[in-house]
Enzyme design. Structure first.
Site, PDB file in Angstrom:
ATOM      1  N   GLY A 119      -3.156 -15.128  38.847  1.00 43.33           N
ATOM      2  CA  GLY A 119      -4.150 -16.137  39.207  1.00 43.33           C
ATOM      3  C   GLY A 119      -3.824 -16.796  40.522  1.00 43.33           C
ATOM      4  N   TYR A 128      -4.505 -24.222  40.863  1.00 39.55           N
ATOM      5  CA  TYR A 128      -4.031 -25.372  40.086  1.00 39.55           C
ATOM      6  C   TYR A 128      -4.152 -26.672  40.876  1.00 39.55           C
ATOM      7  CZ  TYR A 128      -2.354 -21.515  37.335  1.00 39.55           C
ATOM      8  OH  TYR A 128      -2.300 -20.341  36.608  1.00 39.55           O
ATOM      9  N   CYS A 178      -3.006 -45.685  41.403  1.00 39.72           N
ATOM     10  CA  CYS A 178      -2.050 -46.747  41.073  1.00 39.72           C
ATOM     11  C   CYS A 178      -0.902 -46.186  40.238  1.00 39.72           C
ATOM     12  CB  CYS A 178      -2.773 -47.866  40.321  1.00 39.72           C
ATOM     13  SG  CYS A 178      -1.768 -49.358  40.105  1.00 39.72           S
TER      14      CYS A 178
END
Length: 865
Positions: free
Chosen positions: A747, A845, A815
């Site tokens: 992949g 990814y 954050c």
């Protein structure tokens, strides 16, 4: 002449003395040092490449074919003299040496023999010739320079155990401060030029100090003269945390102790010869390493005082060509004198042992090729002589990978993450230095460079500049970015204008280059060993990309029913036979839906067969086998072993076969996947052999699927995966005669390098010595750096070509402290709000793992055709 004035010894290497620009620098360096009131001794190497030419000249003389090489040697020196504007005077100075060299070579050609004595005399000519040119040039520039024959000062020691060869070609000299030697040098002048590499013995014969001996010559002279300092001038500005030529992120080491420099040099760094440290250390003479071509740059200072007392990793070094000798004998346990007897045999063969590892029944030692002549005949005789004591096995070629620093034992706990890099390696020996300055691993030679790169990235690159660790090579000399796998500029550099145009109305976006995706698909489809390649769409499930990939001939692999639905929606022409479903701990409903679709279904657990047998009655299925150990760039991507949730244990294969038979299912395919980001070709051949061996348990198997995980370079200039090598290795297994097809489903390889994440700079900030560049997206779009510690190259696309003269953390708006896309990245200090940063190798990814954390939308996806 002021005899009380201190001496400064300047050693210049072969590259330093081989060009006119460098000689201009040398002249200014001598003038500047002389202006301090010191006397100057210049120790000078042969011109670059000349020592190798002299070796070839000797070989040619034995064949009587030396005249052309001798003429070429004359021409080499004449060309330098001409470029320096000193041809007439240089020719006069060189002629006696060339006459002597011609006589030596003619004599060798006549008798067809090279003795150690004659070899030393011929090899010394490189330095003798080069220093005549150097002296002529410096005089032409108005400097009063005297020429000194080093053999009149440096005297070889008598060594009881030294062979004739070692005595002539790898001599050592007494270097205790010597008033007589000092007076001999001082009598010549206040600025003296002499040779490195050569000395003389008690009979007046020429001897050599071994390859790299010019550094040692400089140290010998510095000690003999009780010099104020020794300066080694070479082609790099000091010692670095790794080889900067192959790793632009290597950090300059500003301050080292003698012991630390010794460890780094001995562990494989080539800037300094290890033997040059002893003389200066013994007499407390500061040693500096500078670059001749950029004399204004600060170099490395080496003294007895550490730049910092903090426990710290300072360098990652590799040394190749190592041979291990494994000594096995049950009788060695508590046997008095066993090691003494063994090492006596090594001594008999003139072999110097480097690393030692012991257990009750085994002692393994390493032989360093820099210190030993490791020819097959010597090693065979060593084994024969050791046989009465133990079984001696040779292991090699190996590489030693050393983590070098200060107080290593006190920071072992900090090395834990880095040591994960060794999870997929064969580690033959581990050694922790008694002086607490290094931790060394001996591995297969072909893994050395990758381990150095990974360890350096984790342990040294993130460190802030301090008194010891300075700027990277790329900060000193530019980006140092190298070409990509196809030996051209990366696609995003070629299409910079189009990318910047896409970002005019956007704050962030993923952009995928279709041409790169198609090229990767072509690479896979051209592999003769593979019957079928499927794209693992979890890497990137963009519908447009799926259509491109399928149109190139690849099938599709899915891991969820959602991915199956996406694949059929995106590719209207997709056939069920073209889809491979490989779920993990999926609910019953997903298996039922996939079977209803008619796609290939993989089971990696006994549970579905034993608890839902009715689903699989009359069905053909694949079984995923746990290969027993995982591989890959991070523990989270390793999918083998008992601590990984994937696959059926090999010892449960028979039970699985029985359950399949009981359920009325037929196992037609065997599949295994060890992990992602793997570069070792053995990963797939070993997996294939494992699965082939299981055909006895599953006799109706017609497909062997060796998974994916093909490694992708994480930075420009990184090693490309050896696709041709993998194809050849798999072809050698000859699956056709076994009556099975070979499948694979990479992949990341297909899409990673095709994708970039573009983000606008929102703010910049400094906090003390730390600099930050904030961008419009962060871990909500790209979580790999936070999750895996993954590296992605980052450039300022708006200012591509400007000097990367600042170091910044590139951070997002999420954050979380972990919202960092890249630590300590070299970017232009002119980076401002609105600039576009490019984060490379994010096609896999990236978007597929994105989230809406903090209710911030991740980057959109765009295709560039």
């Amino acid at each position: 002449m002021g005899t009380s004035l201190p001496w400064i010894v300047l050693k210049f290497g072969g590259t330093s003395v081989s060009s006119e620009p460098n000689w201009r620098h040398i002249c200014e360096i001598v003038r500047q040092r002389r202006s301090t009131g010191a006397r100057i001794l210049i120790v000078h190497s042969a011109l670059s490449g000349v020592t190798d030419r002299l070796e070839k000249l000797l070989e040619a003389a034995l064949r009587g074919e030396h005249l052309q090489l001798l003429a070429a040697l004359r021409q080499r020196h004449a060309e330098l003299a001409t470029s320096l504007g000193i041809a007439p005077q240089a020719e006069r100075a060189l002629e006696p040496w060339f006459n002597e060299l011609a006589q030596l070579i003619d004599s060798i050609a006549l008798i067809r023999e090279v003795t150690e004595k004659s070899r030393a005399r011929v090899m010394a000519m490189g330095e003798l010739l080069a220093t005549e040119i150097g002296a002529c040039y410096l005089r032409s520039q108005g400097l009063e320079v005297a020429w000194l024959d080093a053999r009149s000062v440096l005297r070889a020691e008598q060594r009881e155990a030294a062979s004739i060869k070692a005595s002539y070609l790898s001599a050592t000299c007494d270097f205790a401060p010597n008033a007589e030697a000092g007076a001999a040098v001082a009598a010549v002048g206040d600025v003296v030029i002499t040779q490195g590499f050569i000395a003389s013995d008690d009979t007046g014969d020429t001897v050599l100090l071994g390859r790299g001996g010019s550094d040692t010559s400089g140290a010998y002279f510095a000690a003999l003269l009780a010099a104020q300092q020794l300066e080694i001038w070479t082609d790099v500005p000091g010692m670095f945390s790794a080889n900067p030529r192959s790793m632009p992120t290597a950090r300059q080491l500003l301050e080292l102790t003698y012991d630390e420099a010794q460890e780094i040099a001995t562990a494989g760094a080539k800037v300094l010869h290890p033997r040059c440290l002893l003389p200066v250390r013994q007499y407390g003479i500061p040693l500096f390493v500078y670059a001749t071509q950029v004399p204004q740059l600060r170099g490395t200072r080496i003294t007895a005082v550490p730049g910092s007392d903090a426990a710290q990793v300072k360098a990652i070094c590799v040394k190749k060509g190592i041979t291990l000798v494994s000594l096995e004998s049950p009788g060695m346990w508590h046997q008095v004198g066993f090691l003494a007897d063994v090492f006596q045999i090594f001594k008999k063969h003139g072999l110097s042992v480097d690393l030692v590892s012991t257990s009750e029944t085994n002692v393994t030692v390493s032989l360093d090729p820099q210190a030993n002549a490791l020819d097959s005949a010597v090693l065979a005789q060593l084994q024969a002589d050791l046989k009465p004591l133990c079984r001696a096995d040779l292991i090699g070629p190996c590489a030693s990978v050393s983590v070098v620093g200060r107080n290593i034992r006190s920071i072992l706990h900090q090395l834990g993450g880095a040591l994960e890099l060794f999870a997929e390696q064969r580690i033959h020996l581990v050694s922790q230095a008694a002086n607490d300055l290094n931790l060394t691993f001996v591995v297969d030679e072909n893994q050395g460079d990758r381990l150095v790169e990974g360890l350096h990235e984790l342990l040294i690159r993130p460190v802030r500049d301090d008194a010891v660790i300075g700027p990277t090579w790329e900060r000193l000399f530019g980006s140092g970015r190298q070409v990509s796998e196809t030996n051209v500029e990366p696609w995003w550099q070629l299409r910079r204008s189009a990318l910047l145009e896409l970002m005019q109305a956007r704050d962030c976006a993923y952009v995928y280059d279709v041409a790169t995706v198609l090229q990767r698909c072509t690479n896979l489809r051209s592999m003769k060993s593979l019957s079928r390649v499927s794209y693992a769409m979890k890497a990137n499930s963009s519908p447009e990309l799926l259509r491109v990939i399928h149109s190139s001939g690849l099938k599709i692999e899915c891991v969820s029913i959602g991915e199956i639905d996406r694949a059929f929606e995106a590719i209207p022409a997709l056939q069920a036979e073209e889809v491979l479903f490989t779920p993990n701990f999926a609910p019953r409903e997903e298996y039922a839906a996939a079977l209803a679709r008619g796609v290939h279904v993989t089971l990696d657990n006994l549970h579905p067969l034993e608890h839902w047998p009715e689903l699989f009655k009359g069905r053909s299925v694949f079984v995923r086998i746990d290969p027993g150990s995982g591989r890959g760039h991070h523990q989270h991507v390793r999918t083998g072993g008992i601590h990984s949730k994937f696959g059926v244990a090999q010892e449960d294969a028979a039970r699985f076969a029985a359950a399949a038979q009981s359920a009325g299912a037929t196992v037609v395919g065997l599949h295994a996947h060890a992990g992602s980001g793997v570069h070792d070709l053995d990963n797939w051949t070993r997996t294939a052999r494992l699965l082939l061996a299981l055909r006895e348990t599953f006799p109706q198997v017609r497909v062997i699927d060796v998974g994916g995980g093909i490694g992708v370079p994480d930075r420009q200039g990184g090693s490309a995966f050896d696709m041709a090598g993998l194809d050849a290795a798999l072809l050698a297994l000859d699956f056709s005669t076994a009556g099975v097809e070979l499948w694979m489903e990479p992949g990341r390889y297909v899409v990673a390098e095709a994708g970039v994440l573009l983000a606008k700079v929102t703010q910049t900030k400094t906090k003390g010595a730390a600099g930050y560049v904030g961008v419009a997206t962060g871990m909500n779009s790209l979580i790999r750096p936070a999750l895996y510690g993954a590296h992605h190259d980052i450039v300022n696309l708006s200012r591509l070509g400007e000097t990367d003269d600042g170091i910044f953390d590139v951070v997002g708006p999420i954050c979380e402290t972990g919202d960092v896309l890249g630590h300590d990245r070299a970017l232009p200090t002119t980076t401002v709000e609105g600039d576009i940063l490019l984060i490379a190798t994010t096609g896999a990814y990236g978007a597929s793992m994105a989230s809406h954390y903090n209710l911030r939308s991740p980057a959109e996806e765009l295709l560039l055709r």
